[in-house]
Design an enzyme around this catalytic site. Structure first.
Site, PDB file in Angstrom:
ATOM      1  N   LYS A 247      -0.156  -2.739  18.259  1.00 13.92           N
ATOM      2  CA  LYS A 247       0.391  -3.416  16.948  1.00 13.92           C
ATOM      3  C   LYS A 247       1.463  -4.129  17.313  1.00 13.92           C
ATOM      4  O   LYS A 247       2.236  -3.676  17.849  1.00 13.92           O
ATOM      5  CB  LYS A 247       0.923  -2.094  16.244  1.00 13.92           C
ATOM      6  CG  LYS A 247       1.595  -2.792  14.821  1.00 13.92           C
ATOM      7  CD  LYS A 247       2.124  -1.410  14.178  1.00 13.92           C
ATOM      8  CE  LYS A 247       3.029  -1.966  12.819  1.00 13.92           C
ATOM      9  NZ  LYS A 247       3.453  -0.664  11.804  1.00 13.92           N
ATOM     10  N   ASP A 252       9.247  -5.775  10.832  1.00 17.03           N
ATOM     11  CA  ASP A 252       8.584  -5.372   9.702  1.00 17.03           C
ATOM     12  C   ASP A 252       9.711  -5.146   8.555  1.00 17.03           C
ATOM     13  O   ASP A 252      10.676  -4.206   8.723  1.00 17.03           O
ATOM     14  CB  ASP A 252       8.196  -4.000   9.822  1.00 17.03           C
ATOM     15  CG  ASP A 252       7.435  -3.332   8.864  1.00 17.03           C
ATOM     16  OD1 ASP A 252       7.209  -4.038   7.799  1.00 17.03           O
ATOM     17  OD2 ASP A 252       7.074  -2.255   8.763  1.00 17.03           O
ATOM     18  N   LYS A 259      11.672  -2.374   2.508  1.00 25.46           N
ATOM     19  CA  LYS A 259      12.205  -1.379   3.142  1.00 25.46           C
ATOM     20  C   LYS A 259      13.814  -1.285   2.635  1.00 25.46           C
ATOM     21  O   LYS A 259      14.430  -2.188   2.323  1.00 25.46           O
ATOM     22  CB  LYS A 259      12.064  -1.351   4.721  1.00 25.46           C
ATOM     23  CG  LYS A 259      11.022  -0.891   5.214  1.00 25.46           C
ATOM     24  CD  LYS A 259      11.042  -1.060   6.930  1.00 25.46           C
ATOM     25  CE  LYS A 259       9.623  -1.041   7.494  1.00 25.46           C
ATOM     26  NZ  LYS A 259       8.983   0.389   7.173  1.00 25.46           N
ATOM     27  N   ASP A 270       8.689  -2.971  16.038  1.00 28.25           N
ATOM     28  CA  ASP A 270       7.288  -2.525  15.520  1.00 28.25           C
ATOM     29  C   ASP A 270       6.381  -3.426  16.180  1.00 28.25           C
ATOM     30  O   ASP A 270       5.016  -3.325  15.744  1.00 28.25           O
ATOM     31  CB  ASP A 270       7.563  -3.058  14.036  1.00 28.25           C
ATOM     32  CG  ASP A 270       6.617  -2.288  13.070  1.00 28.25           C
ATOM     33  OD1 ASP A 270       6.023  -1.054  13.903  1.00 28.25           O
ATOM     34  OD2 ASP A 270       6.225  -2.395  12.041  1.00 28.25           O
ATOM     35  N   ASP A 329       4.086  -2.409   2.780  1.00 22.78           N
ATOM     36  CA  ASP A 329       4.873  -1.680   3.997  1.00 22.78           C
ATOM     37  C   ASP A 329       3.763  -1.035   4.790  1.00 22.78           C
ATOM     38  O   ASP A 329       4.184  -0.669   6.088  1.00 22.78           O
ATOM     39  CB  ASP A 329       5.968  -0.828   3.636  1.00 22.78           C
ATOM     40  CG  ASP A 329       6.829  -0.454   4.890  1.00 22.78           C
ATOM     41  OD1 ASP A 329       6.871  -1.361   5.730  1.00 22.78           O
ATOM     42  OD2 ASP A 329       7.749   0.184   4.635  1.00 22.78           O
ATOM     43  N   GLU A 331       1.548  -2.207   6.611  1.00 18.34           N
ATOM     44  CA  GLU A 331       0.929  -3.618   7.053  1.00 18.34           C
ATOM     45  C   GLU A 331       0.245  -3.230   8.485  1.00 18.34           C
ATOM     46  O   GLU A 331      -0.461  -4.045   8.873  1.00 18.34           O
ATOM     47  CB  GLU A 331       1.904  -4.397   7.123  1.00 18.34           C
ATOM     48  CG  GLU A 331       2.734  -4.487   8.381  1.00 18.34           C
ATOM     49  CD  GLU A 331       3.890  -3.267   8.535  1.00 18.34           C
ATOM     50  OE1 GLU A 331       3.821  -2.507   7.733  1.00 18.34           O
ATOM     51  OE2 GLU A 331       3.930  -3.022   9.930  1.00 18.34           O
ATOM     52  N   ARG A 333      -1.921  -0.982   9.774  1.00 18.81           N
ATOM     53  CA  ARG A 333      -3.297  -0.774   9.770  1.00 18.81           C
ATOM     54  C   ARG A 333      -3.957  -1.858   9.500  1.00 18.81           C
ATOM     55  O   ARG A 333      -5.267  -2.165   9.882  1.00 18.81           O
ATOM     56  CB  ARG A 333      -3.407   0.404   8.967  1.00 18.81           C
ATOM     57  CG  ARG A 333      -3.057   0.254   7.288  1.00 18.81           C
ATOM     58  CD  ARG A 333      -2.748   1.296   6.771  1.00 18.81           C
ATOM     59  NE  ARG A 333      -1.710   2.097   6.907  1.00 18.81           N
ATOM     60  CZ  ARG A 333      -1.201   3.222   6.449  1.00 18.81           C
ATOM     61  NH1 ARG A 333      -1.886   3.931   5.550  1.00 18.81           N
ATOM     62  NH2 ARG A 333       0.257   3.655   6.924  1.00 18.81           N
TER      63      ARG A 333
END
Ligand code: BES
Ligand code: MN
Ligand code: MN
Length: 481
Positions: A247, A252, A259, A270, A329, A331, A333
């Protein structure tokens, strides 16, 4: 960047600070190294249970560490690594920056101790105006050993270098590390270590219709990148490749499902999965491992803006599946799913993805373990868990029961991108499972990739988790038992 590497020297070399590693049963072997009075003190104190000693000499110093003999292999190795970390604090007190190590214990433990010294000496000082003023760690380490296990030493050096690179990538702030930079680092690593790297830019990603990656990138001013790394040695043990997916969300914010400031603060981390994939490819290429491995990295930031993906939107993924994005959020996946679909063309033996995917994984296991799950068979899972113990990047398996998948049913699309129950790390896994038609394992490293405080030889911030684990796992992949 120059990283600490372990050199080897003849046993009689002692022109430096000395670190002596013994077990209570091998104390006598120090007779030849220490003064008789020092030996008397040492024996008496070891009998009382003292395990750490410092003997000052005129110019240098001697540090002695006494390890308890270990009954279980893996915890014994970890104890040696952690003991090395404690010694590092002491070395720092005396401003010791270089040392020769002599070991009087089984080779495996000696190597673990050296590994702990090396991994614990990491520092990230890129952004201090005067980095040289920052507390110094070991810069030179030599092992005085009669029978040097050269392959193991080389492996240790490539691994430490790869872990440090991985930590560096994670620690780089987003202001200095975007998706383009990530792709550059991958290209550079490929050049240095000898694996091939291809980077697909936004146009190509659009042409392929990688709808997940494009949707997450929608509000960004920086184009998404899709990196394909490949280590293909001359005669690999495996006929079909192992694919590693990382990933690569370089930052993020959560997108429009924004967030909280507290939740966002560390979100430069991230892309730790992507960093671990680059690190692993670097380490296996440098040690010329006879395994065909492909690395896939979808990279982007997850930002807000008037073009941003909105909660409630429906997108069409690279595989053709439609997804109702109920929360922007979730995101990771979306971009991983596109990479997983891309992996199908390789007809891989195994696909492993590494991702800082869910807060639920952090809440479940904290920073000491990786939540993992997947469709690969039990033998592969046990092998991975064994590598987890060998490297102390331990894993705990979670179930992918179909009932968890029910949470992802959408009333307007094939799937929703988020479940509604508390087992968020499992529903994330169920989402990804939808895009796998090969044996697959998903490693949620959200807890162990990034620490708010140092822990043993794992520094504050990026830990480099995944690199040592995957190296150990791949080393045995396809080998006769
Ligand atoms: N990157 C985060 C997960 C994360 C949390 C990583 C803490 C490292 C530390 C991920 O993209 C995320 O935001 N996950 C959400 C998913 C939810 C909206 C379904 C989460 O876990 O809260
Ligand atoms: Mn997120
Ligand atoms: Mn994320």
């Amino acid at each position: 960047m120059q990283y600490l590497q372990l050199a080897t020297v003849p046993v009689d070399q002692n022109d430096d600070n000395l670190i002596l590693l013994v077990e209570p049963t091998t104390l006598d072997q120090l007779d030849a190294v220490l003064q008789p009075t020092e030996m008397i003190f040492l024996r008496q104190s070891v009998a009382k249970g003292v395990r750490a000693f410092f003997f000052p000499q005129a110019n240098n110093a001697v540090f002695v560490r006494v390890l308890e003999p270990a009954s279980d292999v893996a915890p014994g190795l970890e104890e040696a690594r952690l003991d090395a970390t404690k010694l590092l604090c002491e070395l720092k007190n005396y401003h010791v920056e270089s040392a020769i190590v002599r070991t009087f214990c089984p080779e495996e433990r000696a190597l673990a101790f050296l590994e702990g010294l090396m991994l614990g000496s990491y520092q990230f000082v890129n952004y201090f105006s005067d980095p040289s003023k920052k507390s110094k760690q070991l810069t030179s380490l030599r092992w005085a050993e009669a029978h040097v296990p050269q392959t193991a030493v080389n492996e240790l050096n490539s691994l430490v270098q790869a872990v440090f690179m991985t930590r560096d990538m994670v620690n780089e702030p987003h202001s200095h590390f975007d998706a383009l930079k990530l792709a550059d680092v991958a290209l550079e690593a490929g050049k240095v270590f000898g694996f091939s790297v291809e980077v697909l830019g936004k146009e190509k990603i659009e042409e392929l219709k990688m709808g997940g990656l494009l949707a997450v990138n929608q509000a960004s001013t920086i184009p998404p990148q899709f990196c394909i790394l490949e280590w293909r040695p001359e005669s690999p043990r495996n006929k079909k490749p192992v694919v590693l997916i990382g990933k690569g969300v370089v930052y993020d914010t959560g997108g429009l499902s924004l967030k909280s400031p507290d939740g966002m603060e560390n979100m430069k981390c991230d892309m730790a999965g992507a960093a671990a994939v680059i690190g692993t490819l670097s380490a296996i290429a440098q040690s010329n491992m006879p395994i065909h491995v492909i690395g896939l990295i979808p990279a982007t930031d997850n930002k807000v803006g008037d073009r941003a993906l909105s909660p409630g939107d429906v997108i069409r993924m690279y595989s053709g599946t439609t997804v109702e994005v109920v929360n922007t959020d979730a995101e990771g996946r979306l971009i991983l799913a596109d990479a997983m679909h891309y992996a199908k063309q390789f007809e891989p033996d195994l696909v492993l993805d590494l991702a800082t995917l869910t807060g639920a994984a952090v809440r479940a296991l904290g920073s000491q373990a990786i939540c993992y799950m997947g469709t690969a068979d039990a033998k592969v899972k046990r092998a991975l868990e064994t590598s987890g113990w060998n490297t102390y990047e331990r894993l705990v398996e979670l179930p992918l029961w179909k009932e968890y998948g029910d949470e992802l049913k959408s009333s307007i699309a094939d799937l929703k991108n988020m479940g509604n129950g508390p087992a968020g790390m499992i529903t994330a896994g169920k989402f990804l499972e939808h895009f796998a038609d090969y044996p697959w394992l998903h490693l949620d490293i959200a807890g162990s990739a990034y620490l708010r405080a140092a822990n043993g030889y794992r520094p504050k911030e990026g830990t480099g988790v995944g690199v040592r684990l995957l190296f150990d796992f791949l080393k045995k992949w396809g080998a006769e038992e």
